[in-house]
Design a protein around this motif. Sequence first.
Motif, short mmCIF file in Angstrom:
data_model
loop_
_atom_site.label_atom_id
_atom_site.label_comp_id
_atom_site.label_asym_id
_atom_site.label_seq_id
_atom_site.Cartn_x
_atom_site.Cartn_y
_atom_site.Cartn_z
N ARG A 647 -15.08 -5.91 4.70
CA ARG A 647 -16.43 -5.96 5.26
C ARG A 647 -16.74 -4.69 6.05
N SER A 648 -15.75 -4.19 6.80
CA SER A 648 -15.97 -2.97 7.58
C SER A 648 -16.18 -1.75 6.69
N CYS A 649 -15.74 -1.83 5.41
CA CYS A 649 -15.96 -0.73 4.46
C CYS A 649 -17.35 -0.79 3.83
N GLY A 650 -18.14 -1.80 4.16
CA GLY A 650 -19.51 -1.90 3.67
C GLY A 650 -19.70 -2.78 2.46
N SER A 651 -18.67 -3.48 2.03
CA SER A 651 -18.79 -4.34 0.85
C SER A 651 -19.63 -5.57 1.16
N ARG A 652 -20.36 -6.04 0.15
CA ARG A 652 -21.22 -7.22 0.31
C ARG A 652 -20.52 -8.51 -0.06
N GLY A 653 -19.47 -8.41 -0.89
CA GLY A 653 -18.81 -9.63 -1.34
C GLY A 653 -17.48 -9.35 -2.01
N VAL A 654 -16.66 -10.39 -2.13
CA VAL A 654 -15.32 -10.29 -2.69
C VAL A 654 -15.13 -11.41 -3.71
N PHE A 655 -14.44 -11.10 -4.81
CA PHE A 655 -14.12 -12.15 -5.78
C PHE A 655 -12.64 -12.11 -6.10
N CYS A 656 -12.13 -13.19 -6.67
CA CYS A 656 -10.76 -13.24 -7.14
C CYS A 656 -10.75 -13.98 -8.48
N GLU A 657 -9.75 -13.70 -9.30
CA GLU A 657 -9.58 -14.40 -10.57
C GLU A 657 -8.27 -15.17 -10.52
N SER A 673 -12.93 -22.42 3.08
CA SER A 673 -14.30 -22.81 3.45
C SER A 673 -15.33 -21.79 2.99
N THR A 674 -14.89 -20.62 2.43
CA THR A 674 -15.84 -19.56 2.07
C THR A 674 -15.89 -19.27 0.58
N PHE A 675 -14.76 -19.33 -0.14
CA PHE A 675 -14.75 -18.98 -1.55
C PHE A 675 -15.35 -20.12 -2.39
N ARG A 676 -16.21 -19.74 -3.32
CA ARG A 676 -16.89 -20.70 -4.20
C ARG A 676 -16.80 -20.22 -5.65
N PRO A 677 -16.78 -21.14 -6.64
CA PRO A 677 -16.71 -20.74 -8.05
C PRO A 677 -17.87 -19.84 -8.45
N LEU A 678 -17.57 -18.85 -9.32
CA LEU A 678 -18.57 -17.90 -9.80
C LEU A 678 -18.75 -18.03 -11.31
N GLU A 679 -19.97 -17.78 -11.75
CA GLU A 679 -20.26 -17.70 -13.19
C GLU A 679 -20.18 -16.23 -13.60
N MET A 680 -19.11 -15.84 -14.33
CA MET A 680 -18.94 -14.44 -14.72
C MET A 680 -19.09 -14.22 -16.22
N GLY A 681 -19.31 -15.25 -17.00
CA GLY A 681 -19.66 -15.10 -18.40
C GLY A 681 -18.52 -14.79 -19.34
N SER A 682 -17.82 -13.69 -19.11
CA SER A 682 -16.81 -13.23 -20.07
C SER A 682 -15.40 -13.67 -19.73
N LEU A 683 -15.24 -14.66 -18.88
CA LEU A 683 -13.90 -15.09 -18.48
C LEU A 683 -13.19 -15.82 -19.61
N PRO A 684 -11.88 -15.61 -19.75
CA PRO A 684 -11.10 -16.41 -20.70
C PRO A 684 -11.13 -17.88 -20.29
N PRO A 685 -10.90 -18.79 -21.20
CA PRO A 685 -11.01 -20.22 -20.88
C PRO A 685 -10.00 -20.71 -19.85
N ASP A 686 -8.86 -20.02 -19.70
CA ASP A 686 -7.85 -20.48 -18.75
C ASP A 686 -7.96 -19.79 -17.39
N VAL A 687 -9.10 -19.13 -17.14
CA VAL A 687 -9.28 -18.36 -15.90
C VAL A 687 -10.53 -18.85 -15.17
N ILE A 688 -10.45 -18.92 -13.85
CA ILE A 688 -11.60 -19.26 -13.02
C ILE A 688 -11.81 -18.14 -12.01
#
Length: 694
Positions: A647-657, A673-688
């Motif tokens: 956040r201190s580097c100026g980033s707006r958001g973080v994701f993980c796979e 309490s902060t991370f929520r599922p994302l719709e990324m479209g090109s994800l393999p079926p065994d990855v969230i």
Amino acid sequence: MATSSEVSEKGRSATKRFIGGVVEGFYGRPWTMEQRTELFKREQKWGLNTYLYAPKDDYKHRMYWRDLYSSEEAEQLVTLISAAKQHNIDFIYAISPGLDITFSNSKEVAALKRKLDQVREMGCTSFSLLFDDIETDMCPADKQAFSSFAHAQVAVTNEVYQHLGEPETFLFCPTDYCAAFCTPNVSQSSYLHTVGDELLPGIDVLWTGPKVVSHKISVESIEEVSSILKRAPVIWDNIHANDYDPQRIFMGPYKDRPTELIPKLRGVLTNPNCEFYPNFVAIHTLATWCKAPADATPRDVEMGDEEQESCYSPQKALTLALTDWLEEFLSTDQPTACLKKESSDEEPMQTDLGEHSYVPGPGENPLYTAEPLTLDDLKLLCDLFYLPYEHGATAKMMLHELNWLKCHSQAAAIKTEQTSEWCSRAQIFDDMCEAVVRMFNRLSNAPNRSILYDLYNYICDIKSGVTLAQAYVKSLGGFGKASAQLMNADPEPWGFRGGLSGEFQRMLPGHGNRDLFKYSPKTSVYCIRPYCAEDKMDVQRIFVQMQRERQIKGSSTTESPLISDILSTGKVLPSPQCALVLEDDFGVCGYMLALTDAKEAAASIQRDTSDSVFEKFPSLVTGQVLPRVTDPSLAKRMIGQLLSTIRSCGSRGVFCELRHTDRRMLDFFTKSSTFRPLEMGSLPPDVIAMGTTL
């Protein structure tokens, strides 16, 4: 056998009354003359006998101690000292010259005597010299004149005490005023030994206990310091002080000081909250404690045995105090006479409602009628703002229930055996939140506005925090989306707590050491430290080990590639200051790595991810913790530190796979309490994919 001087001193001490009262010794705005006069009335009514005048921000008490009081200031002090005498309160005037006094300079000592002589001429007969919260290095002149800092203080204190005619009450506050400040400890402190040996026997010594703000004060600790000081100390008790934290106020009962202390002390003075009116409970319960028999068995719980009625019970003392305080809340603190209509074109601010009261018509909203404040409301208020080292019973229950509801939130979304229990406990939590809101509304409409204004910032803050938690729980149960106010990319400022101070604290290691919920580590030591080049092999080892364990448990030996894999395998280095490793007694056992800009890394594995995703979540985080680490708070601390850095580097958001087979890390991020599922479209079926905004 006792010496004649010891017998004489014991006889003198026996004639002195036990000092019980209030010290106005906090940092911040001093109390007004009217409030102090009100304090004297309360002390007399409740059986206390002392007031120590020592407000740190009275310039002529501390910073400009040499300056005499002006005629106007002197007149105010004369009035205050007279008011104390009228209510049989011993007014002790304290002065703090330690910031810049030169102990060896006779002119400095003369200035100190002159200042105290002026106060003595105002009618004051009791005094105190305070040397707390000052630097311990002596100037060159004092080093030549005195063998130690303690000798310098004692010499001046003795001289001033004798100059004033050895008043019956004369208090000395040492620089080492608690056990935590003593080097190496109380019994071996050369400073305290000097005070005990050299300070004249008629001078009493102030002491705060084991710490500046002491959780508990034991009989054994007082016996130890008394033997070194050669006198029973006067406790300067900071258990209700709040000048060190502007977001906290303390309205729990006086407790964790056994009544067996009473005969072993010269007295107790409470240094309470900066706000005057919320100190009702602190002073009232201290008065109850002072009147308790010293040989009674202390209890910290409500007692039902009639034979133990004489014992001091903090909860009974609290109920007595709140019963009296409720009467003050319900009494008006301002004139109630209604203004008469004047012969002018403007309406007055108030009118006589008896003649022209408004009555709503059929179908109109009824007039708002405030519910009266109750004793249960005040008990809830004190539970929410209890004491420095503990929450009240209701506050503990609310925190416990919220933690349980978070940890079992999947039961609310998936029909399981726990679903009904989750819903039931969610309703209980909701009811407790509603009780806080009702308490806030009733307090806000209490007739006594002076008390309300001292409390308003605190009750407004707790009401806001509680309602946010209430909305969050409802969203977990699928009953609303109000908690999105906390989760969206542009939340309201009232959704944050702590401001810049909170930001600094979250970025420092060790944040959360006062959290209610702690998990005991299974090994002797855990260490979270920055990643270095030598850790590359250990990180790869952990990554491969966890990969093999997943393959053993799963049916497939092949896994879809993740963007984060190139971080864990060392093909791409993490961003500067965005990598942490976890060590235990056996070596590196976990890691958290991050890229502030993951777009190039995604391209390197030919992951087709839309630019809109990287606009909202440009940064990537990944991590693993070996199964032998059973403490989940360690991963929480690592991810918290990384998010603060990103956040201190100026980033707006973080994701993980995450892979569906990686149950441990999937469970960790799912329960976050902060991370929520994302719709990324090109994800393999065994990855969230999961993400959080910063």
